[in-house]
Scaffold this motif. Structure first.
Motif, PDB file in Angstrom:
ATOM      1  N   GLY A  67       0.923  -1.046   0.024  1.00 46.43           N
ATOM      2  CA  GLY A  67       0.035   0.000  -0.013  1.00 46.43           C
ATOM      3  C   GLY A  67       0.955   1.413   0.013  1.00 46.43           C
ATOM      4  O   GLY A  67       1.729   1.342  -0.844  1.00 46.43           O
ATOM      5  N   ASP A  68       0.849   2.057   0.761  1.00 41.62           N
ATOM      6  CA  ASP A  68       1.485   3.203   0.925  1.00 41.62           C
ATOM      7  C   ASP A  68       2.591   3.339   1.997  1.00 41.62           C
ATOM      8  O   ASP A  68       3.384   4.181   2.128  1.00 41.62           O
ATOM      9  N   HIS A  69       2.949   1.989   2.381  1.00 43.01           N
ATOM     10  CA  HIS A  69       4.082   1.678   3.375  1.00 43.01           C
ATOM     11  C   HIS A  69       4.808   0.850   2.789  1.00 43.01           C
ATOM     12  O   HIS A  69       4.764   0.342   1.610  1.00 43.01           O
ATOM     13  N   LEU A  70       5.827   0.398   3.563  1.00 45.70           N
ATOM     14  CA  LEU A  70       6.866  -0.649   3.426  1.00 45.70           C
ATOM     15  C   LEU A  70       6.709  -1.774   4.417  1.00 45.70           C
ATOM     16  O   LEU A  70       6.606  -1.552   5.691  1.00 45.70           O
ATOM     17  N   CYS A  71       6.883  -3.004   3.787  1.00 40.94           N
ATOM     18  CA  CYS A  71       6.808  -4.103   4.880  1.00 40.94           C
ATOM     19  C   CYS A  71       7.941  -5.075   4.779  1.00 40.94           C
ATOM     20  O   CYS A  71       8.363  -5.125   3.501  1.00 40.94           O
ATOM     21  N   ALA A  72       8.377  -5.850   5.820  1.00 39.34           N
ATOM     22  CA  ALA A  72       9.286  -6.763   5.767  1.00 39.34           C
ATOM     23  C   ALA A  72       9.002  -7.763   6.862  1.00 39.34           C
ATOM     24  O   ALA A  72       7.818  -7.747   7.421  1.00 39.34           O
ATOM     25  N   SER A  73       9.930  -8.669   6.827  1.00 38.62           N
ATOM     26  CA  SER A  73       9.588  -9.732   7.918  1.00 38.62           C
ATOM     27  C   SER A  73      10.979  -9.989   8.763  1.00 38.62           C
ATOM     28  O   SER A  73      12.136  -9.801   8.322  1.00 38.62           O
ATOM     29  N   LEU A  74      10.821 -10.332   9.887  1.00 44.34           N
ATOM     30  CA  LEU A  74      11.869 -10.238  11.213  1.00 44.34           C
ATOM     31  C   LEU A  74      11.714 -11.799  11.681  1.00 44.34           C
ATOM     32  O   LEU A  74      10.892 -12.293  12.081  1.00 44.34           O
ATOM     33  N   THR A  75      13.029 -12.473  11.618  1.00 45.87           N
ATOM     34  CA  THR A  75      13.107 -13.733  12.169  1.00 45.87           C
ATOM     35  C   THR A  75      13.751 -13.566  13.434  1.00 45.87           C
ATOM     36  O   THR A  75      14.867 -13.093  13.696  1.00 45.87           O
ATOM     37  N   VAL A  76      13.114 -14.160  14.606  1.00 46.47           N
ATOM     38  CA  VAL A  76      13.646 -14.245  15.721  1.00 46.47           C
ATOM     39  C   VAL A  76      13.555 -15.581  16.348  1.00 46.47           C
ATOM     40  O   VAL A  76      12.704 -16.249  16.180  1.00 46.47           O
ATOM     41  N   PRO A  77      14.637 -16.048  17.300  1.00 42.83           N
ATOM     42  CA  PRO A  77      14.445 -17.454  17.865  1.00 42.83           C
ATOM     43  C   PRO A  77      13.138 -17.475  18.658  1.00 42.83           C
ATOM     44  O   PRO A  77      12.780 -16.514  19.259  1.00 42.83           O
ATOM     45  N   MET A  78      12.521 -18.884  18.799  1.00 41.71           N
ATOM     46  CA  MET A  78      11.534 -18.898  19.395  1.00 41.71           C
ATOM     47  C   MET A  78      12.063 -18.943  21.177  1.00 41.71           C
ATOM     48  O   MET A  78      11.337 -18.420  21.990  1.00 41.71           O
ATOM     49  N   ASP A  79      13.104 -19.724  21.260  1.00 41.36           N
ATOM     50  CA  ASP A  79      13.549 -19.660  22.518  1.00 41.36           C
ATOM     51  C   ASP A  79      14.972 -18.990  22.914  1.00 41.36           C
ATOM     52  O   ASP A  79      15.818 -19.710  22.118  1.00 41.36           O
ATOM     53  N   TYR A  80      15.172 -17.671  23.491  1.00 48.12           N
ATOM     54  CA  TYR A  80      16.591 -17.429  23.468  1.00 48.12           C
ATOM     55  C   TYR A  80      17.487 -18.000  24.080  1.00 48.12           C
ATOM     56  O   TYR A  80      18.787 -17.726  23.993  1.00 48.12           O
ATOM     57  N   ALA A  81      17.264 -18.979  25.138  1.00 48.19           N
ATOM     58  CA  ALA A  81      17.905 -19.750  25.834  1.00 48.19           C
ATOM     59  C   ALA A  81      18.656 -20.897  24.863  1.00 48.19           C
ATOM     60  O   ALA A  81      19.543 -21.412  25.316  1.00 48.19           O
ATOM     61  N   ARG A  82      18.112 -21.391  23.743  1.00 48.84           N
ATOM     62  CA  ARG A  82      18.266 -22.333  22.694  1.00 48.84           C
ATOM     63  C   ARG A  82      17.946 -21.745  21.320  1.00 48.84           C
ATOM     64  O   ARG A  82      17.166 -22.321  20.608  1.00 48.84           O
ATOM     65  N   PRO A  83      18.809 -20.523  21.029  1.00 43.20           N
ATOM     66  CA  PRO A  83      18.333 -20.106  19.570  1.00 43.20           C
ATOM     67  C   PRO A  83      18.800 -20.872  18.483  1.00 43.20           C
ATOM     68  O   PRO A  83      18.611 -20.623  17.358  1.00 43.20           O
ATOM     69  N   GLY A  84      19.465 -21.822  18.772  1.00 47.93           N
ATOM     70  CA  GLY A  84      20.110 -22.841  17.604  1.00 47.93           C
ATOM     71  C   GLY A  84      19.250 -23.786  17.440  1.00 47.93           C
ATOM     72  O   GLY A  84      19.537 -25.014  16.509  1.00 47.93           O
ATOM     73  N   ASP A  85      18.124 -24.194  18.049  1.00 51.16           N
ATOM     74  CA  ASP A  85      17.512 -25.377  17.866  1.00 51.16           C
ATOM     75  C   ASP A  85      16.325 -25.415  16.850  1.00 51.16           C
ATOM     76  O   ASP A  85      15.957 -26.237  16.438  1.00 51.16           O
ATOM     77  N   GLY A  86      16.760 -24.204  15.937  1.00 48.97           N
ATOM     78  CA  GLY A  86      15.799 -24.377  14.637  1.00 48.97           C
ATOM     79  C   GLY A  86      14.230 -23.546  14.968  1.00 48.97           C
ATOM     80  O   GLY A  86      13.689 -23.418  13.749  1.00 48.97           O
ATOM     81  N   ARG A  87      13.785 -23.648  15.952  1.00 45.88           N
ATOM     82  CA  ARG A  87      12.469 -22.837  16.041  1.00 45.88           C
ATOM     83  C   ARG A  87      12.563 -21.556  16.109  1.00 45.88           C
ATOM     84  O   ARG A  87      13.248 -20.852  16.740  1.00 45.88           O
ATOM     85  N   THR A  88      11.656 -20.697  15.402  1.00 46.09           N
ATOM     86  CA  THR A  88      11.583 -19.349  15.273  1.00 46.09           C
ATOM     87  C   THR A  88      10.252 -18.779  15.081  1.00 46.09           C
ATOM     88  O   THR A  88       9.458 -19.513  15.017  1.00 46.09           O
ATOM     89  N   PHE A  89      10.346 -17.614  15.325  1.00 46.48           N
ATOM     90  CA  PHE A  89       9.184 -16.554  14.760  1.00 46.48           C
ATOM     91  C   PHE A  89       9.489 -15.807  13.641  1.00 46.48           C
ATOM     92  O   PHE A  89      10.509 -15.453  13.675  1.00 46.48           O
ATOM     93  N   LEU A  90       8.468 -15.669  12.801  1.00 46.00           N
ATOM     94  CA  LEU A  90       8.547 -14.901  11.712  1.00 46.00           C
ATOM     95  C   LEU A  90       7.402 -13.653  12.017  1.00 46.00           C
ATOM     96  O   LEU A  90       6.285 -13.699  11.867  1.00 46.00           O
ATOM     97  N   LEU A  91       8.159 -12.362  12.315  1.00 47.77           N
ATOM     98  CA  LEU A  91       7.323 -11.171  12.672  1.00 47.77           C
ATOM     99  C   LEU A  91       7.161 -10.367  11.650  1.00 47.77           C
ATOM    100  O   LEU A  91       8.165  -9.823  11.065  1.00 47.77           O
ATOM    101  N   PRO A  92       5.780  -9.867  11.116  1.00 47.19           N
ATOM    102  CA  PRO A  92       5.615  -8.801  10.107  1.00 47.19           C
ATOM    103  C   PRO A  92       6.097  -7.607  10.815  1.00 47.19           C
ATOM    104  O   PRO A  92       5.868  -7.181  11.889  1.00 47.19           O
ATOM    105  N   VAL A  93       6.781  -6.787   9.918  1.00 46.35           N
ATOM    106  CA  VAL A  93       7.300  -5.339  10.401  1.00 46.35           C
ATOM    107  C   VAL A  93       6.571  -4.232   9.091  1.00 46.35           C
ATOM    108  O   VAL A  93       6.824  -4.663   8.110  1.00 46.35           O
ATOM    109  N   ALA A  94       6.188  -2.953   9.770  1.00 46.66           N
ATOM    110  CA  ALA A  94       5.783  -2.212   8.706  1.00 46.66           C
ATOM    111  C   ALA A  94       6.355  -0.904   8.954  1.00 46.66           C
ATOM    112  O   ALA A  94       6.576  -0.510  10.171  1.00 46.66           O
TER     113      ALA A  94
END
Length: 232
Positions: A67-94
């Motif tokens: 639309g009139d804005h810009l959008c992207a996606s941010l990947t963050v670890p699901m568990d910051y105590a185990r960020p290498g376990d492959g589980r993530t959240f994909l967060l929409p950013v505008a």
């Protein structure tokens, strides 16, 4: 008369508060007598320097028109105590880009709050305009859907799959939005606990990773992905 979505939001906010109180002891374990957490000398002070978090802190947002804005996606670890376990959240950013590029200073990130509010939708609905022309001339206004909320993937749900039951807070007999008597407060707390139980049953282990501390750490990853320096 409050609408059903309003009642659902009230019930979810209360439920998340109940869940937060229940987990507070675990979050503060090992705190000092003044409530502060001990500082470890075993690892780097800046989480961006941790080898297992570098891929998250080093990511670059890929902006696309929405639309009139810009959008992207941010990947963050699901568990910051185990960020290498492959589980993530994909967060929409505008982002609402600065109105005067030649005056740009940096980014202002709006925390949508809530719990349960959608920041990307806030930007798309013109929320950046509330910042005023002076801020809009100098800053990109950015927001995001917190983990588990809105278009986050995965997203929290409090209604079991295939359930035909009415979602908590939909019933006309739900507690009032502002309980004023002891009986109303007791009813509101009972309703919140029922909603929290529904969230646990429907979302399982996901619920343990949707909290204020995690959202704060996601904000720091977003700060890095926007190319903004860490303030000491």
């Amino acid at each position: 008369m409050p609408t059903a979505p309003t009642r659902r939001r009230q019930a979810l906010v209360l439920a998340l508060a109940v869940l937060g109180v229940a987990s507070l002891g675990a979050c503060t374990a090992g705190s000092g007598p003044d409530g502060s957490r001990p500082v470890s000398s075993a690892g780097p002070a800046d989480p961006a320097d941790r080898a297992d978090l570098r891929r998250f802190y080093g990511q670059k947002l890929v902006w696309k028109p929405c639309g009139d804005h810009l959008c992207a996606s941010l990947t963050v670890p699901m568990d910051y105590a185990r960020p290498g376990d492959g589980r993530t959240f994909l967060l929409p950013v505008a982002k609402a880009a600065t109105a005067v590029p030649g005056k740009r200073v940096g980014s202002v990130v709006l925390n949508p709050g809530g719990p349960g509010e959608r920041g990307a939708r806030l930007i798309k609905d013109g929320g950046a305009d509330a910042m005023g022309p002076g801020v809009r001339e100098r800053f990109d206004i950015v927001s995001f859907d917190p983990r588990g909320v809105g278009e986050s993937r995965p997203a929290l749900t409090c209604t079991p799959a295939g359930s035909s039951e009415t979602a908590p807070g939909d019933d006309a007999a739900s507690p009032p939005l502002v309980p004023r008597t002891a009986a109303e407060r007791a009813d509101a707390l009972a309703d919140a606990r029922a909603t929290a139980d529904g969230c646990r049953k429907a979302s399982g282990p996901l619920l343990a990773h949707v909290g204020t501390v995690d959202a704060a750490r996601d904000l720091d990853v977003l700060r890095a992905a926007l190319g903004e320096p860490r303030q000491e």
